[in-house]
Write a protein that holds these residues in place. Structure first.
Motif, short mmCIF file in Angstrom:
data_model
loop_
_atom_site.label_atom_id
_atom_site.label_comp_id
_atom_site.label_asym_id
_atom_site.label_seq_id
_atom_site.Cartn_x
_atom_site.Cartn_y
_atom_site.Cartn_z
N LEU A 150 71.55 49.04 30.60
CA LEU A 150 71.78 48.25 31.85
C LEU A 150 71.51 48.66 33.16
N GLN A 151 70.93 50.11 33.25
CA GLN A 151 70.33 50.78 34.28
C GLN A 151 69.17 50.28 34.91
N LEU A 152 69.08 50.13 36.23
CA LEU A 152 67.90 49.75 36.71
C LEU A 152 66.78 51.06 36.75
N GLU A 153 65.55 50.69 36.46
CA GLU A 153 64.69 51.72 36.42
C GLU A 153 63.47 51.30 37.12
N LYS A 154 62.77 52.26 37.64
CA LYS A 154 61.38 51.82 38.31
C LYS A 154 60.28 52.45 37.53
N LEU A 155 59.43 51.48 37.32
CA LEU A 155 58.04 51.88 36.64
C LEU A 155 56.94 52.39 37.62
N SER A 156 56.57 53.44 37.26
CA SER A 156 55.46 54.16 38.23
C SER A 156 54.16 54.24 37.77
N ASP A 157 54.04 53.40 36.64
CA ASP A 157 52.81 53.28 35.90
C ASP A 157 51.51 53.02 36.90
N PRO A 158 50.50 53.82 36.79
CA PRO A 158 49.38 53.46 37.58
C PRO A 158 48.59 52.27 37.43
N ILE A 159 48.16 51.37 38.19
CA ILE A 159 47.44 50.22 37.96
C ILE A 159 46.06 50.12 38.94
N ASP A 160 45.14 49.55 38.37
CA ASP A 160 44.12 49.57 39.21
C ASP A 160 43.96 48.27 40.19
N LEU A 161 43.81 48.71 41.59
CA LEU A 161 43.99 47.67 42.41
C LEU A 161 42.79 47.56 43.24
N TYR A 162 42.17 46.25 43.08
CA TYR A 162 41.06 46.07 43.56
C TYR A 162 41.02 45.22 44.60
N ARG A 163 40.06 45.42 45.59
CA ARG A 163 39.78 44.44 46.70
C ARG A 163 39.42 43.21 46.54
N GLU A 164 38.83 42.80 45.60
CA GLU A 164 38.23 41.37 45.42
C GLU A 164 39.09 41.03 43.97
N LEU A 165 39.40 39.71 43.76
CA LEU A 165 40.03 39.15 42.67
C LEU A 165 39.31 37.54 42.25
N LEU A 166 38.87 37.60 41.28
CA LEU A 166 38.50 36.17 40.86
C LEU A 166 39.58 35.38 40.18
N VAL A 167 39.89 34.06 40.73
CA VAL A 167 40.94 33.29 40.34
C VAL A 167 40.37 31.74 39.88
N THR A 168 40.61 31.49 38.77
CA THR A 168 40.12 30.14 38.15
C THR A 168 41.02 29.08 38.09
N SER A 169 40.65 27.98 38.42
CA SER A 169 41.60 26.77 38.69
C SER A 169 41.21 25.65 38.00
N ALA A 170 41.69 24.46 37.82
CA ALA A 170 41.28 23.32 37.13
C ALA A 170 40.13 22.73 38.11
N GLN A 171 40.22 23.10 39.40
CA GLN A 171 39.05 22.51 40.28
C GLN A 171 37.88 23.31 40.32
N ALA A 172 38.05 24.48 40.49
CA ALA A 172 36.89 25.49 40.66
C ALA A 172 37.44 27.22 40.82
N ASP A 173 36.36 27.93 40.80
CA ASP A 173 36.88 29.30 40.78
C ASP A 173 37.06 29.77 42.27
N GLY A 174 37.87 30.78 42.64
CA GLY A 174 37.83 31.28 43.92
C GLY A 174 38.05 32.57 44.04
N TRP A 175 37.19 33.35 44.87
CA TRP A 175 37.49 34.69 45.50
C TRP A 175 38.20 35.05 46.29
N TYR A 176 39.17 36.03 46.23
CA TYR A 176 40.23 36.46 46.99
C TYR A 176 39.94 37.77 47.45
N SER A 177 40.37 38.30 48.80
CA SER A 177 40.27 39.62 49.28
C SER A 177 41.53 40.00 49.51
N LEU A 178 41.94 41.21 49.00
CA LEU A 178 43.04 42.07 49.28
C LEU A 178 43.38 41.88 50.57
#
Length: 189
Positions: free
Chosen positions: A83-111
């Protein structure tokens, strides 16, 4: 968000919609934000007693509508077995653009902004923010960003932020692109 539960025995479905202000994503070390969002939206198995007598169901979340700003919280903190709080510093790929899908349509997002936690533990550290310059458009080739660290403000670029904050990004703000039909993402980043 739309959550759909499906009985594994008879296929009966139950759907409900919920409002969210942000989504909390599990870290996928070495993965990307896109992958973590897809993992969040994958079907999960749960114990649920159906009228047919079945005890297993699947639950899947999808976007019912797409927000103007998508806030993604990255789960960088966890409790150890002691029960000690620890930080996870694992690297992740941050991209400027993100594609999100929905029931209505797809949408592009920018960071548009990143809040990062600097420090080695869950009980210590410092928060900083990086964000697009207010006079910069989402598709501006100048790519001018500002880094905010208490009273110190310095200039940066979105590409530099994505590289520098791979191990510290904590909250990501993605802004929906206005003219998505004309948008072609820059896949070089």
């Amino acid at each position: 968000m739309q959550n759909t539960r499906t009985c594994k025995s008879c296929g009966a479905q139950s759907t409900r919609q919920e409002d969210f202000s942000n989504l909390s994503l599990n870290l996928a070390p070495g993965g990307s934000v896109q992958q973590m969002l897809q993992d969040y939206l994958m079907e999960t198995e749960l114990d649920f007693h159906c009228e047919c007598g079945g005890n297993k169901s699947g639950q899947q979340s999808t976007f019912a509508t797409l927000p103007k700003v998508l806030m993604l919280h990255l789960k960088r903190f966890q409790f150890t077995p002691f029960l000690q709080l620890e930080k996870l510093s694992d690297p992740i790929d941050l991209y400027r653009e993100l594609l999100v899908t929905s029931a209505q349509a797809d949408g592009w997002y920018s960071l548009a902004s990143v809040i990062s936690h600097l420090g080695s533990g869950g009980n210590e550290g410092h928060y900083v923010s990086d964000g697009m310059h207010p006079d910069t458009q989402l598709d501006d080739p100048a790519d001018l960003w500002l880094a905010f660290n208490d009273t110190k403000v310095t200039e940066s670029t979105g590409a530099a932020v994505c590289k520098q904050r791979q191990r510290t990004a904590y909250v990501l703000f993605y802004q929906r692109r206005v003219r998505e039909q004309d948008y072609q993402p820059d896949t070089r980043l």
